[in-house]
Design a protein around this motif. Sequence first.
Motif, short mmCIF file in Angstrom:
data_model
loop_
_atom_site.label_atom_id
_atom_site.label_comp_id
_atom_site.label_asym_id
_atom_site.label_seq_id
_atom_site.Cartn_x
_atom_site.Cartn_y
_atom_site.Cartn_z
N SER A 173 0.86 -1.18 0.00
CA SER A 173 0.00 0.00 0.00
C SER A 173 0.89 1.23 0.00
CB SER A 173 -0.92 0.01 1.23
OG SER A 173 -0.17 0.23 2.41
N LEU A 174 0.31 2.38 -0.33
CA LEU A 174 1.11 3.61 -0.35
C LEU A 174 1.68 3.95 1.01
CD1 LEU A 174 -0.83 5.98 -2.80
CD2 LEU A 174 1.07 4.44 -3.27
N PRO A 175 0.92 3.85 2.13
CA PRO A 175 1.50 4.18 3.43
C PRO A 175 2.68 3.28 3.81
CG PRO A 175 -0.89 4.22 3.58
CD PRO A 175 -0.55 3.64 2.25
N VAL A 176 2.59 1.98 3.49
CA VAL A 176 3.70 1.08 3.78
C VAL A 176 4.91 1.45 2.92
CG1 VAL A 176 4.49 -1.31 3.83
CG2 VAL A 176 2.14 -0.76 4.48
N LEU A 177 4.67 1.73 1.64
CA LEU A 177 5.75 2.13 0.76
C LEU A 177 6.40 3.43 1.25
CD1 LEU A 177 7.43 1.89 -1.81
CD2 LEU A 177 5.55 2.95 -3.07
N GLN A 178 5.60 4.36 1.73
CA GLN A 178 6.14 5.61 2.27
C GLN A 178 7.08 5.33 3.45
OE1 GLN A 178 2.26 7.33 2.87
NE2 GLN A 178 2.60 8.89 1.31
N MET A 179 6.66 4.43 4.33
CA MET A 179 7.48 4.09 5.49
C MET A 179 8.81 3.46 5.05
SD MET A 179 8.21 3.75 8.63
CE MET A 179 9.21 2.70 9.68
N VAL A 180 8.76 2.55 4.08
CA VAL A 180 9.97 1.89 3.61
C VAL A 180 10.90 2.90 2.94
CG1 VAL A 180 10.86 0.14 2.02
CG2 VAL A 180 8.81 -0.33 3.37
N LEU A 181 10.35 3.79 2.13
CA LEU A 181 11.17 4.80 1.47
C LEU A 181 11.82 5.75 2.46
CD1 LEU A 181 9.12 5.75 -1.72
CD2 LEU A 181 11.37 4.68 -1.64
N LEU A 182 11.08 6.14 3.50
CA LEU A 182 11.65 7.01 4.52
C LEU A 182 12.83 6.33 5.23
CD1 LEU A 182 8.41 8.58 6.02
CD2 LEU A 182 10.23 9.81 4.83
N GLN A 183 12.72 5.03 5.44
CA GLN A 183 13.86 4.30 6.00
C GLN A 183 15.07 4.39 5.07
OE1 GLN A 183 13.59 0.47 7.84
NE2 GLN A 183 11.37 0.62 8.11
N GLY A 184 14.81 4.24 3.77
CA GLY A 184 15.90 4.33 2.80
C GLY A 184 16.55 5.70 2.80
N VAL A 185 15.73 6.75 2.89
CA VAL A 185 16.28 8.11 2.93
C VAL A 185 17.14 8.30 4.17
CG1 VAL A 185 15.67 10.55 3.17
CG2 VAL A 185 14.44 9.12 1.54
N TYR A 186 16.65 7.81 5.31
CA TYR A 186 17.44 7.91 6.54
C TYR A 186 18.76 7.16 6.40
CZ TYR A 186 19.10 7.06 11.26
OH TYR A 186 19.90 6.97 12.37
N LEU A 187 18.71 5.93 5.93
CA LEU A 187 19.91 5.10 5.84
C LEU A 187 20.90 5.62 4.81
CD1 LEU A 187 18.17 1.62 6.07
CD2 LEU A 187 19.68 2.62 7.79
N GLN A 188 20.42 6.39 3.83
CA GLN A 188 21.30 6.91 2.78
C GLN A 188 22.38 7.82 3.35
OE1 GLN A 188 19.37 9.36 -0.13
NE2 GLN A 188 20.84 8.85 -1.73
N SER A 189 22.09 8.46 4.46
CA SER A 189 23.08 9.37 5.05
C SER A 189 23.73 8.76 6.28
CB SER A 189 22.43 10.71 5.40
OG SER A 189 21.30 10.51 6.23
N THR A 190 23.75 7.42 6.35
CA THR A 190 24.48 6.71 7.39
C THR A 190 25.53 5.82 6.72
OG1 THR A 190 23.10 4.71 7.47
CG2 THR A 190 22.33 6.63 8.73
N THR A 191 26.24 5.06 7.52
CA THR A 191 27.21 4.12 6.96
C THR A 191 26.62 2.73 6.79
OG1 THR A 191 28.04 3.65 9.19
CG2 THR A 191 29.17 5.37 7.93
#
Length: 233
Positions: A173-191
């Motif tokens: 669903s869109l809300p689940v996809l939004q949550m997964v993408l936000l995790q990716g955005v967060y992890l993109q600026s970590t190691t």
Amino acid sequence: AHVGANSDASSPDVVFGVSSTATFLQQLSHEAGQKDRPPLFAPNESDSGPLRLDRSTKQSAVLPIRRIADDLINCYWQYMHPLFPILHEPTFTAAYKKSWTSDQPIPHATPKPTSDNSGEIKEALFFSTLNIIFALGTRFCSCIPSTEKETTSKRFYRRARLNFPYDLLDFSSLPVLQMVLLQGVYLQSTTEVSRCWNVIGVAVRMAQSLGLHAEGTQGRKKTELEREMGRRL
């Protein structure tokens, strides 16, 4: 850049390159300013050790004080949303305000699982999303001292992971996809390079299962808002 066996411990510049979003966010975080404030988390709330993903929703629903929470949310909308318009601001803001005034589950357009705990799952999804937003906003919030930004951001991310109902990955669903993408955005600026790639891989697969890659599937039986969010995602 060459990614070696120890790349997860490298700096973002080495892993992603100097023109990457990770490096850009790192530079912005140094410019965000700071003020001396009490820590947001208790000293014994460690961010180390293995994660247990069977905690109750109540733990993820613990919010910072309203003033700090509002600052974190505003920083997310100001600094992150223009780069990654993953959420619909009016819809999420309405749910965020409701979280301060109601003990009822947060309304969310998530398909109901086959069990009778759909309200609890929706609430867990919302608060997991909220904690990721807090984690992203922490990097730019002037009310958090710069020496505490990284630790505080990690702890918000940890809260999101501890309580995210991973069974929802079976219900695209869109809300689940939004949550997964936000995790990716967060992890993109970590190691956490490998975890970032894996999360984005899940997001791509979920977007395909929703038909977001095919313009012809966007028009039928969808509201204008759903079509627009589908394009953004």
